[in-house]
Design an enzyme around this catalytic site. Structure first.
Site, PDB file in Angstrom:
ATOM      1  CG  ASN A 176     -13.261   5.597  11.263  1.00 16.89           C
ATOM      2  OD1 ASN A 176     -13.602   6.570  10.866  1.00 16.89           O
ATOM      3  ND2 ASN A 176     -12.062   5.229  10.967  1.00 16.89           N
ATOM      4  CE  LYS A 212      -3.149  -3.808  10.363  1.00 16.13           C
ATOM      5  NZ  LYS A 212      -3.704  -2.900   9.384  1.00 16.13           N
ATOM      6  CB  THR A 218      -9.479   5.104   5.449  1.00 18.08           C
ATOM      7  OG1 THR A 218      -8.398   5.261   6.470  1.00 18.08           O
ATOM      8  CG2 THR A 218      -9.730   3.914   4.570  1.00 18.08           C
ATOM      9  CE  LYS A 273      -3.274  -0.666   2.854  1.00 17.57           C
ATOM     10  NZ  LYS A 273      -4.345  -0.654   4.107  1.00 17.57           N
TER      11      LYS A 273
HETATM   12  P1  NAD Z   1     -14.680  -0.420  12.422  1.00 11.58           P
HETATM   13  O1  NAD Z   1     -14.668  -1.142  13.388  1.00 11.58           O
HETATM   14  O2  NAD Z   1     -15.179   1.359  12.755  1.00 11.58           O
HETATM   15  O3  NAD Z   1     -16.055  -0.713  11.222  1.00 11.58           O
HETATM   16  C1  NAD Z   1     -16.111  -1.861  10.914  1.00 11.58           C
HETATM   17  C2  NAD Z   1     -17.858  -2.047  10.635  1.00 11.58           C
HETATM   18  O4  NAD Z   1     -17.824  -3.370   9.965  1.00 11.58           O
HETATM   19  C3  NAD Z   1     -18.545  -2.000  11.695  1.00 11.58           C
HETATM   20  O5  NAD Z   1     -19.686  -1.261  11.220  1.00 11.58           O
HETATM   21  C4  NAD Z   1     -19.032  -3.317  12.036  1.00 11.58           C
HETATM   22  O6  NAD Z   1     -20.181  -3.588  12.719  1.00 11.58           O
HETATM   23  C5  NAD Z   1     -18.816  -3.988  10.576  1.00 11.58           C
HETATM   24  N1  NAD Z   1     -18.735  -5.202  10.513  1.00 11.58           N
HETATM   25  C6  NAD Z   1     -17.711  -6.077  11.302  1.00 11.58           C
HETATM   26  N2  NAD Z   1     -17.909  -7.339  11.147  1.00 11.58           N
HETATM   27  C7  NAD Z   1     -19.095  -7.473  10.001  1.00 11.58           C
HETATM   28  C8  NAD Z   1     -19.552  -8.572   9.491  1.00 11.58           C
HETATM   29  N3  NAD Z   1     -19.332  -9.970   9.717  1.00 11.58           N
HETATM   30  N4  NAD Z   1     -20.517  -8.366   8.774  1.00 11.58           N
HETATM   31  C9  NAD Z   1     -21.108  -6.963   8.598  1.00 11.58           C
HETATM   32  N5  NAD Z   1     -20.396  -5.988   8.930  1.00 11.58           N
HETATM   33  C10 NAD Z   1     -19.319  -6.206   9.887  1.00 11.58           C
HETATM   34  O7  NAD Z   1     -13.596  -0.267  11.513  1.00 11.58           O
HETATM   35  P2  NAD Z   1     -12.889   0.846  10.499  1.00 11.58           P
HETATM   36  O8  NAD Z   1     -12.000   1.600  11.089  1.00 11.58           O
HETATM   37  O9  NAD Z   1     -14.060   1.214   9.770  1.00 11.58           O
HETATM   38  O10 NAD Z   1     -12.181  -0.276   9.493  1.00 11.58           O
HETATM   39  C11 NAD Z   1     -12.904  -0.960   8.598  1.00 11.58           C
HETATM   40  C12 NAD Z   1     -12.101  -1.755   7.657  1.00 11.58           C
HETATM   41  O11 NAD Z   1     -11.244  -0.929   6.975  1.00 11.58           O
HETATM   42  C13 NAD Z   1     -10.972  -2.824   8.299  1.00 11.58           C
HETATM   43  O12 NAD Z   1     -11.043  -4.012   7.368  1.00 11.58           O
HETATM   44  C14 NAD Z   1      -9.728  -2.039   8.497  1.00 11.58           C
HETATM   45  O13 NAD Z   1      -8.399  -2.778   8.607  1.00 11.58           O
HETATM   46  C15 NAD Z   1      -9.908  -1.217   7.317  1.00 11.58           C
HETATM   47  N6  NAD Z   1      -9.203   0.019   7.039  1.00 11.58           N
HETATM   48  C16 NAD Z   1      -9.315   1.006   8.070  1.00 11.58           C
HETATM   49  C17 NAD Z   1      -8.240   2.173   7.977  1.00 11.58           C
HETATM   50  C18 NAD Z   1      -8.943   3.208   8.943  1.00 11.58           C
HETATM   51  O14 NAD Z   1      -7.980   4.221   8.743  1.00 11.58           O
HETATM   52  N7  NAD Z   1      -9.465   3.049  10.079  1.00 11.58           N
HETATM   53  C19 NAD Z   1      -7.407   2.235   7.084  1.00 11.58           C
HETATM   54  C20 NAD Z   1      -7.200   1.266   6.135  1.00 11.58           C
HETATM   55  C21 NAD Z   1      -7.989   0.068   6.284  1.00 11.58           C
END
Ligand code: NAD
Length: 444
Positions: free
Chosen positions: A229, A114, A198, A102
């Protein structure tokens, strides 16, 4: 301190193997030097340990924890720390490889890392979460540092967790060192715009590729799988640009409406009842499981939950014409193959969700320079970097006649190859490992 051990079994096979298969595939396509694959096939260092946590009731718990610094060939390693009950070592290593690719795709001078703790954060009180965050820093203090390895938030960790971690690190070294961790609150040297970075980065990439993906905002119906988020901020940018949100879900369920859902009403349901699936009004259909959104009637599917959501068992049911991966690894290689055969475009994770690490990089720069970036500076610089990366990947897809995912890996590999070959050990027969010039220099 123990060295990492055996892999934990997973329903979809080994996540690292799946991640590395993408690197191997792209390397075969562009003729990457074999030495580069030898370097990239193994993480630089992985530390596995057990954190001891004194629970509020006086009992002692032990939680497995990891940090993997995958590659530092492009700079200090960078990557989030997640608290999740199913985290395991192979997942951490796979996620660290993705971080390496990335950072190379968006061309920021970082390697990939990580970290994780295998724990269900919903079982822990605030004070227990704080003690766990301090324990993580103690355990991995020898690995992290502002010029070595810089943690950030990930699943179930946030600005408050980063504040606890940065504070503990400062206590250990005897002075505050904000550049050791990003994603901190503004008051501790955080940066404006990190929370939405993101989602915003994903939107900028989508916008830059919209023509190629044949998406016109006013004619595009979107479903958001994972309204957390990242999914929520992506939904907000899409809504503002005129896209119609017709479905949204989280771990408790989902709602759909072909007439459209507003981010505001989804927010209100989530705030009041903990899930978007609590939204009740005429014309809104409630689904018990968000997984139904995978086969939902829409044009664009936003994947923003966890890995392995689309696989060989459900890829054939996808109705969307395009998918954007904001989660890491939400489509298995088998699922990818089926989507490709069916003509579904996929904007890959290593490009689409790089906005977060890019703004983390700005935070690190401002901390080292003892400066404060403005929101405008963050916004403009993020737009430039993400648009350049989308253009590089789009042009490479045309040049090689490959899907966007292979193109993104090709861009990353060319960048990594240039750096690895510049320092590769010279063979004892004196032949230069540079017999073939690196494919593309920095920025290419
Ligand atoms: P978060 O915990 O705020 O949100 C995750 C969402 O997914 C929640 O609404 C949760 O209820 C939902 N979820 C979890 N399991 C689920 C399932 N089985 N079915 C349906 N919904 C489900 O996390 P986030 O920070 O929004 O991150 C989300 C994804 O993005 C992750 O994979 C993370 O690795 C990736 N990511 C995040 C960032 C960042 O800046 N936060 C950066 C790059 C990648």
């Amino acid at each position: 301190m123990t060295t990492a051990g055996a892999a934990t079994g997973e329903r979809f096979g080994d996540l690292f193997e799946a991640a590395f298969s993408r690197v191997r595939e792209a390397a075969g396509r562009i003729g990457t030097h074999p030495d580069v694959l030898t370097v990239l096939e193994h993480p630089k260092e992985t530390l596995a340990t057990n954190l001891l946590l004194r629970r509020d009731d006086g009992s002692l718990a032990s939680c497995q924890a990891w940090r993997c610094r995958y590659s530092d060939v492009l700079g200090p390693t960078k990557g989030g720390v997640r608290f999740h009950p199913q985290s395991n070592e192979r997942e951490v290593i796979a996620l660290a490889l993705w971080m390496t690719c990335k950072c190379a795709v968006v061309d920021i001078p970082y390697g990939g890392a990580k970290g994780a703790v295998r724990v269900d954060p919903r079982d822990l009180s605030e004070t227990e979460l704080q003690r766990l965050s301090h324990a993580w820093v103690h355990a991995f203090a020898s690995m992290i540092g502002p010029e070595r390895d810089i943690p950030a938030p990930d699943v179930a960790t946030n600005a408050r967790t980063m504040a606890w971690m940065a504070d503990e690190y400062g206590r250990m070294i005897g002075r505050q060192e904000p550049a050791v961790i990003t994603g901190k609150p503004l008051a501790l040297g955080g940066i404006p715009g990190r929370g939405e970075a993101t989602g915003k980065g994903g939107f900028i990439v989508l916008d830059a590729l919209a023509q190629r993906l044949d998406l016109k905002p006013s004619e595009t119906r979107v479903m958001i799988y994972g309204f957390g988020n990242v999914g929520r901020s992506m939904a907000q940018f899409l809504e503002e640009a005129g896209y119609r949100i017709v479905g949204a879900g989280d771990s408790s369920g989902a709602v759909t409406s072909q007439k459209g859902l507003t981010v505001d009403e989804l927010d209100k349901a989530k705030r009041a009842h903990g899930s978007v699936s609590a939204l009740e009004r005429d014309g809104v259909r409630r689904l018990r499981s968000a997984s139904s959104l995978i086969s939902g009637d829409c044009d664009l599917l936003v994947l923003a939950a966890l890995q392995n959501e689309i696989h060989e068992g459900n890829a054939g049911k996808v109705k969307a014409r395009a998918i954007i991966e904001l989660a890491n690894g939400p489509i298995t290689p088998e699922g990818d193959e089926i989507l490709h055969r069916r003509g579904v475009h996929v904007v890959p994770d290593i490009l689409a969700n790089a906005g977060g690490v890019t703004v983390s990089y700005f935070e690190w720069l401002q901390n080292r320079e003892r400066q404060a970036w403005t929101w405008q500076r963050v916004d403009e610089t993020l737009k430039r970097i993400m648009r350049d990366a989308a253009r590089r990947v789009g042009d490479t897809a045309l040049e090689l006649d490959v899907p966007l995912r292979q193109a993104a890996y090709a861009v990353a590999l060319r960048r990594l190859e240039a750096a690895i070959m510049a320092t590769a050990p010279v063979p004892s027969n004196g032949d230069s490992p540079h017999a073939r010039p690196p494919a593309v220099s920095r920025g290419g």
